[in-house]
Write a protein that holds these residues in place. Sequence first.
Motif, PDB file in Angstrom:
ATOM      1  N   ALA A  92       0.818  -1.215   0.000  1.00  0.00           N
ATOM      2  CA  ALA A  92       0.000   0.000   0.000  1.00  0.00           C
ATOM      3  C   ALA A  92       0.852   1.266   0.000  1.00  0.00           C
ATOM      4  O   ALA A  92       0.526   2.222   0.693  1.00  0.00           O
ATOM      5  N   GLY A  93       1.946   1.257  -0.767  1.00  0.00           N
ATOM      6  CA  GLY A  93       2.827   2.426  -0.735  1.00  0.00           C
ATOM      7  C   GLY A  93       3.210   2.723   0.697  1.00  0.00           C
ATOM      8  O   GLY A  93       3.285   3.879   1.117  1.00  0.00           O
ATOM      9  N   MET A  94       3.463   1.646   1.445  1.00  0.00           N
ATOM     10  CA  MET A  94       3.657   1.813   2.884  1.00  0.00           C
ATOM     11  C   MET A  94       5.101   2.182   3.219  1.00  0.00           C
ATOM     12  O   MET A  94       6.037   1.489   2.826  1.00  0.00           O
ATOM     13  N   GLN A 140      -4.422  11.898   5.286  1.00  0.00           N
ATOM     14  CA  GLN A 140      -5.108  10.604   5.313  1.00  0.00           C
ATOM     15  C   GLN A 140      -4.742   9.933   6.636  1.00  0.00           C
ATOM     16  O   GLN A 140      -3.560   9.806   6.975  1.00  0.00           O
TER      17      GLN A 140
HETATM   18  N1  GLN Z   1       3.419   6.293   2.491  1.00  0.00           N
HETATM   19  C1  GLN Z   1       2.424   6.684   3.400  1.00  0.00           C
HETATM   20  C2  GLN Z   1       2.450   5.823   4.635  1.00  0.00           C
HETATM   21  O1  GLN Z   1       3.001   4.783   4.643  1.00  0.00           O
HETATM   22  C3  GLN Z   1       1.021   6.717   2.776  1.00  0.00           C
HETATM   23  C4  GLN Z   1       0.561   5.392   2.254  1.00  0.00           C
HETATM   24  C5  GLN Z   1      -0.879   5.382   1.756  1.00  0.00           C
HETATM   25  O2  GLN Z   1      -1.657   6.295   1.988  1.00  0.00           O
HETATM   26  N2  GLN Z   1      -1.250   4.364   1.047  1.00  0.00           N
HETATM   27  O3  GLN Z   1       1.902   6.161   5.641  1.00  0.00           O
END
Ligand code: GLN
Length: 217
Positions: A92-94, A140
């Motif tokens: 999740a782009g984490m 977010q």
């Molecule tokens: N990279 C950011 C995080 O890990 C946001 C990741 C997302 O919103 N999917 O917190």
Amino acid sequence: MKKMIAIVLAVLMLASVMCLASCGKKEDTLTIYTEAGFAPYEFVYENEIVGVDIEIMKKVAEKLGVELVVEDVNFDSITGAVKGGKADAGAAGMTITAERDEEVDFSIPYASTEQYVIVKADNAEIATVENMVGKTIGVQQGTTGDLYCTWDLEDAGLATVDRYSKGSDAVQALKTGKVDCVIIDNEPAKALVAANSGLKILETAYANEDYAICVKK
Ligand code: GLN
């Protein structure tokens, strides 16, 4: 090219880690949790969740010979679901953070990125990240954008943080004037500004970070 090599390495290492965890068991699916409002890493296209993370995990599933199941959830529930075994991995782009690293294990990083600030195109007051002092910041919930400005600004009484379950909801709040700016990752920031008129991204990044896939410890 460097990014490609990192992605291929991440796939190979993840496939062997996940094999250690599940090979020999009868499982024939690999369930990943993601939050599909994060283009280009994960987003909905023609009713399907697609993106960079999904492509990576498709390769991992292919190597393991299992079917990939993708669940779209709130971002802040992903590490808990992985830790509790509900999901086999979080893609999740984490960002790798010390706190998350205590809950889950991370693959090697496959992308280096930054947090950026989005403001209305005609905003003359917020020109640098320092100008966020005294402002209301949309983020977010549970993302690093949320964590960093909570620690740096809100906890010090320097700004207010409004948390939304989706990045696009934070951007809507910016458009309607409920928040003064939005902090979000570089590529989603570009995608959100391209999809919404009247917004711009500040030139200087707010923070640098690395993405990885998370699995159960
Ligand atoms: N990279 C950011 C995080 O890990 C946001 C990741 C997302 O919103 N999917 O917190």
